[in-house]
Design a protein around this motif. Sequence first.
Motif, PDB file in Angstrom:
ATOM      1  N   TYR A  75      71.751 -28.966   0.231  1.00 39.21           N
ATOM      2  CA  TYR A  75      72.103 -30.321   0.585  1.00 39.21           C
ATOM      3  C   TYR A  75      71.831 -30.615   2.048  1.00 39.21           C
ATOM      4  O   TYR A  75      71.668 -31.772   2.439  1.00 39.21           O
ATOM      5  CB  TYR A  75      73.601 -30.556   0.280  1.00 39.21           C
ATOM      6  N   ARG A  95      87.930 -31.224   1.753  1.00 38.51           N
ATOM      7  CA  ARG A  95      86.534 -30.849   1.975  1.00 38.51           C
ATOM      8  C   ARG A  95      86.222 -30.748   3.459  1.00 38.51           C
ATOM      9  O   ARG A  95      85.539 -29.819   3.907  1.00 38.51           O
ATOM     10  CB  ARG A  95      85.602 -31.890   1.356  1.00 38.51           C
ATOM     11  N   GLU A  96      86.717 -31.746   4.213  1.00 34.41           N
ATOM     12  CA  GLU A  96      86.459 -31.713   5.664  1.00 34.41           C
ATOM     13  C   GLU A  96      87.025 -30.444   6.273  1.00 34.41           C
ATOM     14  O   GLU A  96      86.389 -29.798   7.114  1.00 34.41           O
ATOM     15  CB  GLU A  96      87.088 -32.925   6.342  1.00 34.41           C
ATOM     16  N   LEU A 137      78.276 -25.448   9.252  1.00 37.75           N
ATOM     17  CA  LEU A 137      77.639 -25.403   7.939  1.00 37.75           C
ATOM     18  C   LEU A 137      76.283 -24.698   7.982  1.00 37.75           C
ATOM     19  O   LEU A 137      75.917 -23.941   7.090  1.00 37.75           O
ATOM     20  CB  LEU A 137      77.427 -26.852   7.497  1.00 37.75           C
ATOM     21  N   ARG A 161      69.397 -30.594   3.807  1.00 38.87           N
ATOM     22  CA  ARG A 161      68.212 -31.385   4.174  1.00 38.87           C
ATOM     23  C   ARG A 161      68.563 -32.865   4.339  1.00 38.87           C
ATOM     24  O   ARG A 161      67.925 -33.590   5.107  1.00 38.87           O
ATOM     25  CB  ARG A 161      67.108 -31.207   3.130  1.00 38.87           C
ATOM     26  N   ILE A 162      69.599 -33.306   3.612  1.00 43.31           N
ATOM     27  CA  ILE A 162      70.042 -34.694   3.740  1.00 43.31           C
ATOM     28  C   ILE A 162      70.639 -34.918   5.121  1.00 43.31           C
ATOM     29  O   ILE A 162      70.407 -35.947   5.753  1.00 43.31           O
ATOM     30  CB  ILE A 162      71.098 -35.040   2.675  1.00 43.31           C
ATOM     31  N   ILE A 163      71.434 -33.965   5.552  1.00 43.99           N
ATOM     32  CA  ILE A 163      72.053 -34.092   6.869  1.00 43.99           C
ATOM     33  C   ILE A 163      70.967 -34.167   7.936  1.00 43.99           C
ATOM     34  O   ILE A 163      71.013 -35.002   8.837  1.00 43.99           O
ATOM     35  CB  ILE A 163      72.997 -32.915   7.153  1.00 43.99           C
ATOM     36  N   ARG A 177      77.106 -35.969  -4.351  1.00 40.11           N
ATOM     37  CA  ARG A 177      76.551 -34.630  -4.155  1.00 40.11           C
ATOM     38  C   ARG A 177      75.836 -34.174  -5.409  1.00 40.11           C
ATOM     39  O   ARG A 177      74.757 -33.593  -5.388  1.00 40.11           O
ATOM     40  CB  ARG A 177      77.691 -33.669  -3.817  1.00 40.11           C
ATOM     41  N   VAL A 211      84.855 -27.483   5.391  1.00 45.49           N
ATOM     42  CA  VAL A 211      83.624 -27.423   6.184  1.00 45.49           C
ATOM     43  C   VAL A 211      83.935 -26.997   7.619  1.00 45.49           C
ATOM     44  O   VAL A 211      83.286 -26.109   8.175  1.00 45.49           O
ATOM     45  CB  VAL A 211      82.900 -28.782   6.172  1.00 45.49           C
ATOM     46  N   ALA A 219      78.457 -24.749  -1.819  1.00 42.41           N
ATOM     47  CA  ALA A 219      78.385 -26.049  -2.487  1.00 42.41           C
ATOM     48  C   ALA A 219      77.352 -26.946  -1.825  1.00 42.41           C
ATOM     49  O   ALA A 219      76.723 -27.765  -2.484  1.00 42.41           O
ATOM     50  CB  ALA A 219      79.755 -26.719  -2.446  1.00 42.41           C
ATOM     51  N   LEU A 220      77.178 -26.762  -0.529  1.00 43.73           N
ATOM     52  CA  LEU A 220      76.287 -27.656   0.194  1.00 43.73           C
ATOM     53  C   LEU A 220      74.923 -27.049   0.470  1.00 43.73           C
ATOM     54  O   LEU A 220      74.079 -27.662   1.098  1.00 43.73           O
ATOM     55  CB  LEU A 220      76.950 -28.085   1.509  1.00 43.73           C
ATOM     56  N   ARG A 221      74.736 -25.862  -0.039  1.00 37.06           N
ATOM     57  CA  ARG A 221      73.405 -25.256   0.092  1.00 37.06           C
ATOM     58  C   ARG A 221      72.417 -26.138  -0.631  1.00 37.06           C
ATOM     59  O   ARG A 221      72.669 -26.585  -1.727  1.00 37.06           O
ATOM     60  CB  ARG A 221      73.430 -23.867  -0.561  1.00 37.06           C
ATOM     61  N   ASN A 256      76.405 -39.383   2.466  1.00 34.65           N
ATOM     62  CA  ASN A 256      76.616 -38.050   3.030  1.00 34.65           C
ATOM     63  C   ASN A 256      78.105 -37.705   3.063  1.00 34.65           C
ATOM     64  O   ASN A 256      78.514 -36.598   2.723  1.00 34.65           O
ATOM     65  CB  ASN A 256      76.047 -37.980   4.445  1.00 34.65           C
ATOM     66  N   MET A 281      80.690 -29.934  13.027  1.00 33.52           N
ATOM     67  CA  MET A 281      80.825 -29.573  11.612  1.00 33.52           C
ATOM     68  C   MET A 281      79.486 -29.063  11.081  1.00 33.52           C
ATOM     69  O   MET A 281      79.444 -28.139  10.273  1.00 33.52           O
ATOM     70  CB  MET A 281      81.259 -30.782  10.788  1.00 33.52           C
ATOM     71  N   ILE A 282      78.423 -29.715  11.557  1.00 33.75           N
ATOM     72  CA  ILE A 282      77.110 -29.291  11.080  1.00 33.75           C
ATOM     73  C   ILE A 282      76.809 -27.872  11.540  1.00 33.75           C
ATOM     74  O   ILE A 282      76.223 -27.076  10.803  1.00 33.75           O
ATOM     75  CB  ILE A 282      76.035 -30.269  11.584  1.00 33.75           C
ATOM     76  N   ALA A 337      81.317 -34.375   2.995  1.00 33.07           N
ATOM     77  CA  ALA A 337      82.445 -34.443   3.934  1.00 33.07           C
ATOM     78  C   ALA A 337      82.083 -33.864   5.300  1.00 33.07           C
ATOM     79  O   ALA A 337      82.939 -33.441   6.053  1.00 33.07           O
ATOM     80  CB  ALA A 337      83.667 -33.716   3.374  1.00 33.07           C
ATOM     81  N   THR A 338      80.755 -33.855   5.600  1.00 39.04           N
ATOM     82  CA  THR A 338      80.341 -33.345   6.916  1.00 39.04           C
ATOM     83  C   THR A 338      80.418 -34.496   7.893  1.00 39.04           C
ATOM     84  O   THR A 338      79.402 -34.992   8.381  1.00 39.04           O
ATOM     85  CB  THR A 338      78.907 -32.814   6.869  1.00 39.04           C
ATOM     86  N   SER A 339      81.616 -34.960   8.104  1.00 41.68           N
ATOM     87  CA  SER A 339      81.857 -36.064   9.007  1.00 41.68           C
ATOM     88  C   SER A 339      83.369 -36.181   9.085  1.00 41.68           C
ATOM     89  O   SER A 339      84.087 -35.335   8.556  1.00 41.68           O
ATOM     90  CB  SER A 339      81.228 -37.353   8.461  1.00 41.68           C
ATOM     91  N   ASN A 340      83.838 -37.192   9.752  1.00 39.36           N
ATOM     92  CA  ASN A 340      85.283 -37.384   9.805  1.00 39.36           C
ATOM     93  C   ASN A 340      85.564 -38.870   9.924  1.00 39.36           C
ATOM     94  O   ASN A 340      84.632 -39.676  10.063  1.00 39.36           O
ATOM     95  CB  ASN A 340      85.894 -36.613  10.984  1.00 39.36           C
ATOM     96  N   VAL A 371      72.329 -32.064  -5.890  1.00 38.43           N
ATOM     97  CA  VAL A 371      72.317 -30.609  -6.058  1.00 38.43           C
ATOM     98  C   VAL A 371      73.040 -30.096  -7.298  1.00 38.43           C
ATOM     99  O   VAL A 371      73.141 -28.894  -7.504  1.00 38.43           O
ATOM    100  CB  VAL A 371      72.896 -29.903  -4.794  1.00 38.43           C
ATOM    101  N   GLY A 412      82.762 -35.350  17.079  1.00 33.21           N
ATOM    102  CA  GLY A 412      82.922 -33.979  16.605  1.00 33.21           C
ATOM    103  C   GLY A 412      82.226 -33.702  15.288  1.00 33.21           C
ATOM    104  O   GLY A 412      82.280 -32.592  14.769  1.00 33.21           O
ATOM    105  N   ALA A 413      81.534 -34.683  14.749  1.00 28.43           N
ATOM    106  CA  ALA A 413      80.864 -34.462  13.466  1.00 28.43           C
ATOM    107  C   ALA A 413      79.727 -33.444  13.627  1.00 28.43           C
ATOM    108  O   ALA A 413      79.448 -32.669  12.725  1.00 28.43           O
ATOM    109  CB  ALA A 413      80.338 -35.772  12.907  1.00 28.43           C
TER     110      ALA A 413
END
Lengths: 400, 245, 349
Positions: free
Chosen positions: B138, B120-121, B221, B140-142, A272, B124, B134-136, A113, B217-218, A118-121, A276, B213-214
């Motif tokens: 995607y 990227r971070e 998104l 569902r993985i999160i 990624r 987001v 870009a993450l459309r 993921n 971010m969600i 990069a939906t994390s830190n 996708v 804090g992750a």
Amino acid sequence: MTIPVEKVAGPGRKNKAAFEWTDEHAPEDFHERLFELEDKGELVVQRISGDYIEVPVKYGRTKKVPIGHTWHHKSCGQCGHIPGYSTSIFWVNRKLGIEYEDPRDQTSCTAWNYYASATSNAAAQASVAVRNFAAAYESGRFPIIHCGTSFGHYKEVRHELLAHDHLREEVRRVMDALGKPLVLPEEMVHYSEWFHAMRLEIASRQVRDFSGISVTVHPACHYYKLVEGDAIYDPEVYGGQRTAIVSEVAQALGAEVRDYSTWFDCCGFGFRHILVQRDFTRSFATQRKIRRMKEEADPDVTLTHDTGCVTTLDKSQFAAKAQDPSFATIPVMSEAQFAALAMGAHPYLVCQLHWHAADYKPLLEKMGIDHERAWAQFEEATARLERGEQQYLTWEDADV
Amino acid sequence: MSATANITPVHADSAAYKLGTTYPDVPYEEKERLFAEIKADDRFSDYLYGCYECGICVAACPSARYYDFSPRRVAQAAAREDVELIYQQMQEDIWECSQCFSCLRCPRGNNPGGIITVMREVAVNNGLESARQALRGYTRIIYKIMSTGTQVSPDMLQADAFPDWGPSVAMVSEKLELWRRALPPDTHHTTTTGWEISTKTLVELYLIWHKTGALNMISELDPSLHSLLEEVMEDLLDEEGYELD
Amino acid sequence: MSETVVVIGGGPAGIEAARAIADLGLRSVLVEQRERLGGTPIFANYAALTPYFEDAEAAMDGMIAALSERQLAEVRTQTTVTELAGEAGAFTVTLSDGEQIEAGAVIVATGFDHFDPGRERQIYNYYQYPDVLTLQDLEAQLKTHQVVVPSTGKPPERICWVQCVGSRDRNIGNEWCSKVCCGIASKQAIEVRQLVPGSRAYIFYIDMRMYGYWETQLYWPAQEQHHVQYIKGIITEVLERGERLIVRGEDTTMGRPLEVPMDMVVLSVGMEPSAGTKTMTDVLGVEPNRYGFIEVAKPPLDTVSTSRPGVFACGAALGPADLEDTISSAGAAASKAAALVRRASLTAA
């Protein structure tokens, strides 16, 4: 074209001697900083308590690989989509009488993921890693990591935790809230390193003859391209100029390892992209890897040691063949499955090859395996499940 | 420092990287602010030294072969602190990186892939539309990780999701529940998760994401995903006796 | 007080220093670990020197002959220095055969070693493919006036040089520029183009270091008369495809990846502190710099004094140096050593 896995020598190389690392040319060893922080009470280092084997790594150093009493850090993609991969790892351990734990208190490393979105830190990633290490530590067993991405990512995390006080503090706060210690293992061990360390033991139990099998090896980027010092480099294999991982296992099993010009290329997984934006992944995998392997080495199988790589190389070939019927496919599997097959494992009950996409049947035939009979055995076993005679198949069932 | 600071904006359809800006509607201060966020990341100084334009990173890069993508241009823009160019890269280039780290062959010790991770971070975190795009597909993985603790699960193998993977996907999908029960490892009998995870572990993962804090971010998104997760996790947290502070 | 200067290392720097000492009227003792003088140009089979193209062996033989004509210059081959005691003006130098020499000053001229491509992080496969050479491997061929592809024995159609191998690299640890490889590669490219007129020669570089007159002695003629192609973008991989090598890089000028076949690849390996230099810093008690070369105590206006008074260094023992640098620093070391010895004698008298 065969690779010279023995030390390079010969008439064309008069001016070249063999190369050897000396200590003076090796960069800093992370262990120094790790033990320094341990002494200061900043973190706990989990040590390998049982028997271990020392394997050669980059820069002329060595690394300890625990033999047993291990905590198996599983891979999402393996367990989810290539279950024969993890099953084979466990099967080989069991056959060698190794005691291990398959934990339920393990989370994904979440690195797929992270690299994809990069939906994390940094703090989240480090905390996830440390939480898993704490779980292993509390079980008293040393963690062994199934996925190449996890392995690479955890090395990165280790590097960041050792370098940034700030990050360590934040992770410590999170661990405190969870009631867990800040633990790092003294070595980051990948399962393929265990297979490498145990290859002679595995080969001594080989029952199928692989001397007619040719193999190409694809080494995972995250195994050796980042935080390089942890990776296995053996002066006896490729003259120590490439990582020996997987190649040496294949060789020990009697297979012929063949070289090809895109050996160092990524497989094209992309994290990624494979989910996708697959046009990139399958173009890269089929054009840069599979096609080149076929043209230059024509192997019976290609072996790799990472979840993403197996997925990419195996699953990308269908579309290429659909578009161009002359595209020749190559079966793809992990060296764990390959070793299991060598030791007599059932191709379906253990190696779960029916989950793979590229045609593996010619390979099985070459290995002397009657795959039709094997499939019949598998169907017979699952029929028992369907009839409700059993809820699940067991390890005993798998050794039909 | 940017050379483009006082130049009259040109049209967005002009060639990439000409002097001028391709995002004239976004204020310069905003671009500066985004770069400042990138630069403030702890890892940035580990990832960027100097660049002498040797091109090794591009030569080793798989994405550079198939896209108009260049890790060298990313390192160069970052070193020059060219906020216009960096903004453009955040919008157009960074999602093409394969995160393979072949670019770590850099003799200066730069890590263009790592710089991209930070970019990227920031993209987001700041709700950039290109990041959402870009993450459309995607997300569902999160949702999968957050609700099950594993990133992919057997039930994701569906023919309509992976039509290009061939007939094996459909076969697996059809026989999924049976074939999962046929797996010897007893943690592998699951279909909605990769392996069996204890609820307590799941909750610990959620707490990690919350505290670091992750989770925020969600919500940037995909806000509906975020609320869905919160609902699901509320019950589990309760069960395990945790309270969100 | 001794009117002797001991010079350690019998390559061009050491020979020049020893001869200059003798010419200044003092006794020099040149200590060389190998069986003959000449140093790297001889033992690494250098053909023509950069940038004047004179024959390396002839040049070294000339230097050695000039030295042997000086009565005051003595030579000890197959010998090393094992101990240094005393102080500037009154040293006792112990040799490996037990001989002890009273010397007023010492000059270190222990030169350099070529970088070993086994430590390289790019994928050059030097130990795997016979057709990947280093600069000195090609010099050995040039010395025979025949350039051939090692695996086929035929002259190359396509040959390339890869610059900065083992230099300018933070991860390998050799952060410096080795100064001479751009010139040497260009020189070699010119020679190959002359010997094999049908060949195409390419040099892949990060920067072209063409100091001073090298620009017109080497760079312009290479491009203009000999049509050597200079491409900005370092090769990262040398691989085999079929019977041929292919090299991969980025053609940064054109902004696109590059993957082309080559018959031979020459790695422009850098200069590293030699094993002799590393040993001598210990034995002589002089400070090495952070790279392992000998630290110059008072840069930039004093280029030869080390951290230990009375011990001077010259040539590539100090760092990357071309032949002209080496001869110049040898002269500077000789003059400072001689001056010190003279002053010491005068005070003693």
